[in-house]
Design an enzyme around this catalytic site. Structure first.
Site, PDB file in Angstrom:
ATOM      1  N   VAL A  87      44.455  44.677  47.608  1.00 42.85           N
ATOM      2  CA  VAL A  87      43.369  45.172  48.455  1.00 42.85           C
ATOM      3  C   VAL A  87      44.001  45.522  49.801  1.00 42.85           C
ATOM      4  CG1 VAL A  87      41.191  44.551  49.591  1.00 42.85           C
ATOM      5  CG2 VAL A  87      41.666  43.715  47.278  1.00 42.85           C
ATOM      6  N   ARG A  94      36.059  40.832  51.955  1.00 40.49           N
ATOM      7  CA  ARG A  94      34.668  41.283  51.902  1.00 40.49           C
ATOM      8  C   ARG A  94      34.221  41.466  50.459  1.00 40.49           C
ATOM      9  NH1 ARG A  94      34.952  47.336  54.388  1.00 40.49           N
ATOM     10  NH2 ARG A  94      36.293  46.429  55.956  1.00 40.49           N
ATOM     11  N   GLY A  95      34.912  40.755  49.546  1.00 39.19           N
ATOM     12  CA  GLY A  95      34.429  40.678  48.168  1.00 39.19           C
ATOM     13  C   GLY A  95      34.941  41.768  47.238  1.00 39.19           C
ATOM     14  N   SER A 121      50.081  35.505  43.549  1.00 33.03           N
ATOM     15  CA  SER A 121      50.853  35.556  44.790  1.00 33.03           C
ATOM     16  C   SER A 121      50.511  34.343  45.643  1.00 33.03           C
ATOM     17  CB  SER A 121      50.517  36.826  45.562  1.00 33.03           C
ATOM     18  OG  SER A 121      49.127  36.842  45.830  1.00 33.03           O
ATOM     19  N   TYR A 126      42.886  31.897  42.323  1.00 32.46           N
ATOM     20  CA  TYR A 126      42.360  32.190  40.993  1.00 32.46           C
ATOM     21  C   TYR A 126      41.652  31.035  40.276  1.00 32.46           C
ATOM     22  CZ  TYR A 126      44.740  36.564  41.730  1.00 32.46           C
ATOM     23  OH  TYR A 126      45.129  37.767  42.265  1.00 32.46           O
ATOM     24  N   PHE A 401      55.073  39.383  35.576  1.00 33.13           N
ATOM     25  CA  PHE A 401      54.327  40.647  35.480  1.00 33.13           C
ATOM     26  C   PHE A 401      53.278  40.711  36.567  1.00 33.13           C
ATOM     27  CE2 PHE A 401      52.102  37.496  32.998  1.00 33.13           C
ATOM     28  CZ  PHE A 401      50.759  37.753  33.194  1.00 33.13           C
TER      29      PHE A 401
HETATM   30  C1  LIG Z   1      44.588  38.466  47.530  1.00 33.31           C
HETATM   31  C2  LIG Z   1      43.720  39.693  47.715  1.00 33.31           C
HETATM   32  C3  LIG Z   1      43.749  40.540  46.452  1.00 33.31           C
HETATM   33  C4  LIG Z   1      42.273  39.229  47.992  1.00 33.31           C
HETATM   34  O1  LIG Z   1      41.420  40.355  48.042  1.00 33.31           O
HETATM   35  P1  LIG Z   1      40.024  40.302  48.835  1.00 33.31           P
HETATM   36  O2  LIG Z   1      39.261  41.530  48.484  1.00 33.31           O
HETATM   37  O3  LIG Z   1      40.277  40.012  50.258  1.00 33.31           O
HETATM   38  O4  LIG Z   1      39.315  39.035  48.172  1.00 33.31           O
HETATM   39  P2  LIG Z   1      37.742  38.736  48.121  1.00 33.31           P
HETATM   40  O5  LIG Z   1      37.165  39.022  49.459  1.00 33.31           O
HETATM   41  O6  LIG Z   1      37.103  39.409  46.964  1.00 33.31           O
HETATM   42  O7  LIG Z   1      37.772  37.176  47.886  1.00 33.31           O
HETATM   43  C5  LIG Z   1      37.305  36.558  46.698  1.00 33.31           C
HETATM   44  C6  LIG Z   1      37.409  35.076  46.891  1.00 33.31           C
HETATM   45  O8  LIG Z   1      38.806  34.702  46.928  1.00 33.31           O
HETATM   46  C7  LIG Z   1      39.119  34.050  48.157  1.00 33.31           C
HETATM   47  N1  LIG Z   1      40.465  34.489  48.545  1.00 33.31           N
HETATM   48  C8  LIG Z   1      40.878  35.749  48.717  1.00 33.31           C
HETATM   49  N2  LIG Z   1      42.187  35.758  49.031  1.00 33.31           N
HETATM   50  C9  LIG Z   1      42.588  34.480  49.079  1.00 33.31           C
HETATM   51  C10 LIG Z   1      43.821  33.849  49.345  1.00 33.31           C
HETATM   52  N3  LIG Z   1      44.923  34.562  49.643  1.00 33.31           N
HETATM   53  N4  LIG Z   1      43.881  32.518  49.272  1.00 33.31           N
HETATM   54  C11 LIG Z   1      42.779  31.785  48.953  1.00 33.31           C
HETATM   55  N5  LIG Z   1      41.568  32.341  48.687  1.00 33.31           N
HETATM   56  C12 LIG Z   1      41.487  33.670  48.743  1.00 33.31           C
HETATM   57  C13 LIG Z   1      38.062  34.497  49.129  1.00 33.31           C
HETATM   58  O9  LIG Z   1      37.900  33.553  50.168  1.00 33.31           O
HETATM   59  C14 LIG Z   1      36.844  34.612  48.225  1.00 33.31           C
HETATM   60  O10 LIG Z   1      36.322  33.329  47.987  1.00 33.31           O
HETATM   61  P3  LIG Z   1      34.762  33.097  47.589  1.00 33.31           P
HETATM   62  O11 LIG Z   1      34.213  34.397  47.062  1.00 33.31           O
HETATM   63  O12 LIG Z   1      34.817  32.034  46.536  1.00 33.31           O
HETATM   64  O13 LIG Z   1      34.103  32.663  48.857  1.00 33.31           O
HETATM   65  C15 LIG Z   1      44.180  40.544  48.921  1.00 33.31           C
HETATM   66  O14 LIG Z   1      44.218  39.713  50.053  1.00 33.31           O
HETATM   67  C16 LIG Z   1      45.548  41.180  48.717  1.00 33.31           C
HETATM   68  O15 LIG Z   1      45.633  42.290  48.237  1.00 33.31           O
HETATM   69  N6  LIG Z   1      46.641  40.475  49.124  1.00 33.31           N
HETATM   70  C17 LIG Z   1      47.996  41.031  49.039  1.00 33.31           C
HETATM   71  C18 LIG Z   1      48.458  41.253  47.616  1.00 33.31           C
HETATM   72  C19 LIG Z   1      48.187  40.046  46.756  1.00 33.31           C
HETATM   73  O16 LIG Z   1      48.482  38.916  47.120  1.00 33.31           O
HETATM   74  N7  LIG Z   1      47.602  40.307  45.586  1.00 33.31           N
HETATM   75  C20 LIG Z   1      47.286  39.280  44.623  1.00 33.31           C
HETATM   76  C21 LIG Z   1      48.317  39.331  43.580  1.00 33.31           C
HETATM   77  S1  LIG Z   1      48.165  38.022  42.454  1.00 33.31           S
END
Ligand SMILES: CC(C)(COP(=O)(O)OP(=O)(O)OC[C@H]1O[C@@H](n2cnc3c(N)ncnc32)[C@H](O)[C@@H]1OP(=O)(O)O)[C@@H](O)C(=O)NCCC(=O)NCCS
Length: 401
Positions: A87, A94-95, A121, A126, A401
């Site tokens: 994201v 923001r969900g 990451s 998760y 992966f």
């Molecule tokens: C991690 C990532 C995908 C989260 O995306 P996002 O759109 O901000 O997440 P959301 O707003 O939909 O959050 C969903 C839930 O996860 C939680 N969450 C999101 N990122 C989190 C993190 N890094 N650590 C802990 N909780 C996290 C949120 O608080 C939210 O919790 P809730 O709905 O139970 O209150 C984004 O920060 C990102 O792209 N990070 C960099 C790349 C990465 O790490 N990708 C994941 C690869 S496995």
């Protein structure tokens, strides 16, 4: 700043690849090489990619794809993998991840795959979606110059040094034999192997091109990294099907005379420390979760694996995210299980992420009970689940992966 109602979700198209590459490089902090991009296109068709757009511009992505995992007993289970979740930093918290996951999990449920899988990451993300850490990886390092084998460790030989062309013809078959025996290992697509053997300077992380050692029942792929004062060998793949191959490959690696240190990633029960005379010479640099699994279909997943002991219990699985839990009678006889919904009172209760973490045998029911995350009517019920779910072959993720 845009409003959330401007965020639209759709599947990707061929014209999105440049935007997706930018999302990946910004999200993960690296620029994918041409080889990475080629592999990604070969592995993932656009219709399996969920994209979020803001004003028509992609601001988030997540990829779903088919995998096949080995589970205890050497059985193969169709699994839906999730990868490249990113994201944009302008649109976080923001969900958007949650919305993309809803869409991906609708597809996974419809596919009927008993398992979903990803690598994380960040370990805090998760569990809320029912995923649990199903394999653990340790990065270890030791000074090769002082490594000595215990007197009773064999020196079976049979190792060859081979070039990349020979490795390309040899390694995939050995990997396939290994992964069919190893819980947590998955089928490795041809595009992944092509990426391994067609390296460019961008792919080498500052190290040498890959070197290869092969044995009839195993192989090692490694790089040399010179940091000015030390010549460190970083092992990128160590696959051994038999204890003889394991000892032979380690003897060959430790025979690399000009090397100071060797670094390798292993599962926590790896016997290297016991092979050497100085137990403390092997230092663990890090220990982390690796594969994350989610049980999508409790009866199908629990009936797919083998068990180490007979069991007759009632388990309650709490799955608030997908409502795929319930109460099940789990009976094991001679290693095989039947699992059926029941109205009986549960003896053991846990959340979906806990069952998923127990599934490959990496984590123990007793440990989760001590952590107050698995509850039981009495300690014998915990012991029975613990004994049944234990494995004789440690789970290892085949490739990241
Ligand atoms: C991690 C990532 C995908 C989260 O995306 P996002 O759109 O901000 O997440 P959301 O707003 O939909 O959050 C969903 C839930 O996860 C939680 N969450 C999101 N990122 C989190 C993190 N890094 N650590 C802990 N909780 C996290 C949120 O608080 C939210 O919790 P809730 O709905 O139970 O209150 C984004 O920060 C990102 O792209 N990070 C960099 C790349 C990465 O790490 N990708 C994941 C690869 S496995």
């Amino acid at each position: 700043m845009s409003h959330d109602d401007q965020i639209l979700f759709r599947t990707a198209t061929d014209s999105d690849w440049d935007a997706l590459k930018l999302l990946i490089s910004t999200g993960f902090g690296f620029h994918p090489s041409e080889n990475d991009a080629t592999m990604m296109r070969a592995l993932h068709s656009p219709e399996n990619i969920v994209v979020a757009t803001d004003g028509g511009v992609p601001v988030a992505m997540a990829v779903g794809f088919d995998m096949e995992f080995t589970v205890p007993g050497g059985h193969q289970v169709p699994t839906r993998g999730i990868t490249w979740v990113s994201v944009a930093p302008t649109h976080r918290r923001r969900g958007i991840l949650r919305s993309m996951f809803e869409k991906l999990h609708e597809t996974i449920t419809a596919s009927g795959a008993p398992l979903a899988a990803l690598t994380a990451s960040d370990a805090g993300i998760y569990g809320r979606f029912g995923y649990g850490p199903a394999t653990v990886e340790e990065q270890i390092t030791f000074d090769r110059r002082f490594a000595r084998f215990q007197a009773d460790v064999p020196d079976p030989g049979g190792v060859s040094i081979v070039d990349a062309r020979t490795a390309a013809a040899t390694l995939p078959d050995i990997y396939d034999r290994w992964r069919l025996l190893t819980p947590g290992a998955q089928q490795r697509p041809t595009a992944h192997w092509d990426r391994t053997f067609a390296e460019s300077a961008d792919d080498k992380n500052g190290g040498s091109a890959l070197f290869f050692l092969t044995h009839a029942d195993g192989y090692v792929a490694y790089r040399h990294n010179y940091d000015g004062s030390e010549n460190v060998v970083k092992v990128s793949q160590f696959v051994a099907i038999t204890p003889q191959a394991y000892a032979a490959l380690w003897r060959a690696l430790i025979g690399l005379d000009l090397v100071t240190r060797i670094e390798v990633n292993q599962h926590p029960d790896d016997p290297l420390r016991l092979l050497l005379t100085d137990y403390r010479s092997v230092r663990t640099k890090s220990r982390t979760d690796h594969l994350w699994l989610r049980i999508m279909d409790v009866p199908a997943a629990l009936q797919a694996r083998d068990y180490a002991a007979d069991l007759d219990t009632v388990i309650e699985i709490d799955d608030p995210y997908l409502d795929a839990g319930g109460t099940f009678r789990l009976r094991v006889r001679d290693g095989r299980a039947t699992c059926t919904p029941t109205d009986a009172s549960p003896q053991v209760t846990m959340a979906s992420d806990v069952l998923s973490a127990l599934y490959l045998g990496t984590h123990r029911a007793r440990t989760f009970a001590s952590a107050h995350r698995l509850r039981a009517t009495d300690s014998r019920a915990v012991d029975a689940v613990d004994a049944a779910f234990s494995v004789d072959r440690p789970a290892v993720l085949g490739y990241g992966f």
